[in-house]
Design a protein around this motif. Structure first.
Motif, PDB file in Angstrom:
ATOM      1  N   PRO A 128       0.800  -1.227   0.000  1.00 15.45           N
ATOM      2  CA  PRO A 128       0.000   0.000   0.000  1.00 15.45           C
ATOM      3  C   PRO A 128       0.833   1.278   0.000  1.00 15.45           C
ATOM      4  O   PRO A 128       0.353   2.316   0.403  1.00 15.45           O
ATOM      5  N   VAL A 140      -0.612   4.620  -1.413  1.00 18.50           N
ATOM      6  CA  VAL A 140      -1.685   5.175  -0.578  1.00 18.50           C
ATOM      7  C   VAL A 140      -1.083   5.857   0.650  1.00 18.50           C
ATOM      8  O   VAL A 140      -1.480   6.969   1.023  1.00 18.50           O
ATOM      9  N   ILE A 141      -0.108   5.195   1.254  1.00 19.72           N
ATOM     10  CA  ILE A 141       0.507   5.754   2.465  1.00 19.72           C
ATOM     11  C   ILE A 141       1.183   7.095   2.150  1.00 19.72           C
ATOM     12  O   ILE A 141       1.006   8.080   2.874  1.00 19.72           O
ATOM     13  N   LYS A 179      -1.445   9.744   1.576  1.00 24.28           N
ATOM     14  CA  LYS A 179      -2.083  10.123   2.840  1.00 24.28           C
ATOM     15  C   LYS A 179      -1.155  11.044   3.647  1.00 24.28           C
ATOM     16  O   LYS A 179      -1.592  12.037   4.227  1.00 24.28           O
ATOM     17  N   LEU A 188      -9.013   6.376  -1.593  1.00 21.81           N
ATOM     18  CA  LEU A 188      -8.642   7.201  -0.434  1.00 21.81           C
ATOM     19  C   LEU A 188      -9.126   8.641  -0.627  1.00 21.81           C
ATOM     20  O   LEU A 188      -9.720   9.235   0.280  1.00 21.81           O
ATOM     21  N   LYS A 211     -12.832   8.856  -0.314  1.00 22.73           N
ATOM     22  CA  LYS A 211     -13.231   8.670   1.076  1.00 22.73           C
ATOM     23  C   LYS A 211     -13.120   9.982   1.842  1.00 22.73           C
ATOM     24  O   LYS A 211     -13.882  10.244   2.768  1.00 22.73           O
ATOM     25  N   THR A 255     -21.388  -6.282  12.318  1.00 25.52           N
ATOM     26  CA  THR A 255     -20.964  -5.880  10.979  1.00 25.52           C
ATOM     27  C   THR A 255     -21.809  -4.729  10.447  1.00 25.52           C
ATOM     28  O   THR A 255     -21.307  -3.849   9.760  1.00 25.52           O
ATOM     29  N   THR A 257     -22.871  -2.294  12.152  1.00 24.25           N
ATOM     30  CA  THR A 257     -22.361  -1.042  12.723  1.00 24.25           C
ATOM     31  C   THR A 257     -21.112  -0.576  11.994  1.00 24.25           C
ATOM     32  O   THR A 257     -20.743   0.577  12.069  1.00 24.25           O
ATOM     33  N   GLU A 258     -20.452  -1.494  11.297  1.00 27.95           N
ATOM     34  CA  GLU A 258     -19.180  -1.179  10.654  1.00 27.95           C
ATOM     35  C   GLU A 258     -19.327  -0.756   9.203  1.00 27.95           C
ATOM     36  O   GLU A 258     -18.373  -0.292   8.601  1.00 27.95           O
TER      37      GLU A 258
END
Lengths: 88, 196
Positions: free
Chosen positions: B13, B16-17, B20, B46, B49, B115, B117-118
């Motif tokens: 990743p 992405v890191i 970010k 990302l 989001k 799940t 709730t997630e």
């Protein structure tokens, strides 16, 4: 939603349910969750708990459980989720 | 001036890191360059989001992802783009998930509500009827999950007739009590209905 928590995975669903029962009898706080996607292992059910309940819940496990139970630290604080396998 | 992140050749990743990290620094205009479709998907995911707009330019097999942080979109607009609640009603007709083994059904039920709730978007309502009302009373094994969902704006409704039948009317611990008219209206009016 907790971003950092512990997770026990099991080698069978029966075993997950058994350990959850032990946990309930001991009045410890932990919840049954589907095994997080970051962990690609074992059966579909896991036990989620936080730092404060870790000693109690680990205390429920016996030496014979060592090969059947794996402990992970799940970290979702970053956008890329991580799972770290821990010794117990 | 935009900041360029050359993430070509880096394994997931990493792109992405790096992206970010640059966003967290407070950089306004960013271009992330990746050389494969998966990395492009992950980086744009990302950005989406975080509710920023982006453009992808393809140049000789490389993807140039341009985006601006802290875009001018109002909160309302962002809400409209990413609805937290969808037009889905969940109908819970028993105290367990599935038929076969009760112990397993109990465990699956806990996993199901956890799940929920997630995962976003959340359903707009959850209806509990017959044995399902055992999920909304004080002794429910999923009370915390339902309370978390209610906090997110999910309507939790239990059948009054059913609570009465099980002598649990005074034990309701989350959501409200409803009748068959509302149950019918809620079910029939929903775009999607899921039964548990």
């Amino acid at each position: 939603m907790e971003k950092l928590f512990y997770c026990l995975t099991f080698d069978s669903t029966h075993y997950a349910i058994k350990i959850e029962k032990r946990m309930k009898d001991a009045e410890l706080k932990g919840v049954i969750i589907p095994t997080p996607r970051e962990v690609s292992a074992s059966c579909g059910l896991s036990l989620k708990f936080l730092e404060e309940d870790k000693p109690g819940i680990i205390g429920l496990l016996e030496e014979a459980d060592r090969e059947r139970v794996t402990l992970y630290l799940i970290d979702r604080r970053e956008s890329t989720y991580q799972a770290e396998k821990l010794e117990w | 001036m935009s900041v360029e992140i050359d993430a070509r050749g880096l394994a997931c990743p990493k792109p992405v890191i790096l992206t970010k990290k640059e966003i967290d620094k407070g950089t306004k205009d960013i271009v992330t360059i990746v050389d494969n479709e998966i990395a492009k998907e992950n980086v744009t995911k990302l950005i989406s989001k975080m509710s920023f707009d982006f453009d992808v330019e393809v140049c000789e097999g490389d993807f140039f992802i341009h985006f601006t942080t802290g875009s001018e979109m109002g909160l309302e607009e962002q809400g409209a783009l990413k609805p937290e609640i969808e037009d889905l009603v969940i109908y819970v007709a028993s105290e367990r998930m599935g038929v076969g083994n009760d112990e397993l059904g109990d465990a699956l039920m806990k996993g199901y509500f956890y799940t929920l709730t997630e995962r976003t978007p959340y359903p707009k309502a959850i209806l509990f009827v017959n044995g399902g009302v055992k999920m909304t009373v004080a002794t429910s094994p999923v009370l915390d999950h339902l309370r978390a969902l209610e906090e997110k704006g999910v309507e939790i409704l239990s059948c009054g007739t059913c609570l009465d039948y099980y002598n649990m009317k005074d034990q309701l611990a989350v959501g409200g009590v409803t009748n068959m008219y509302t149950i019918l209206d809620t079910m029939n009016g929903a775009k999607k209905l899921a039964k548990v």
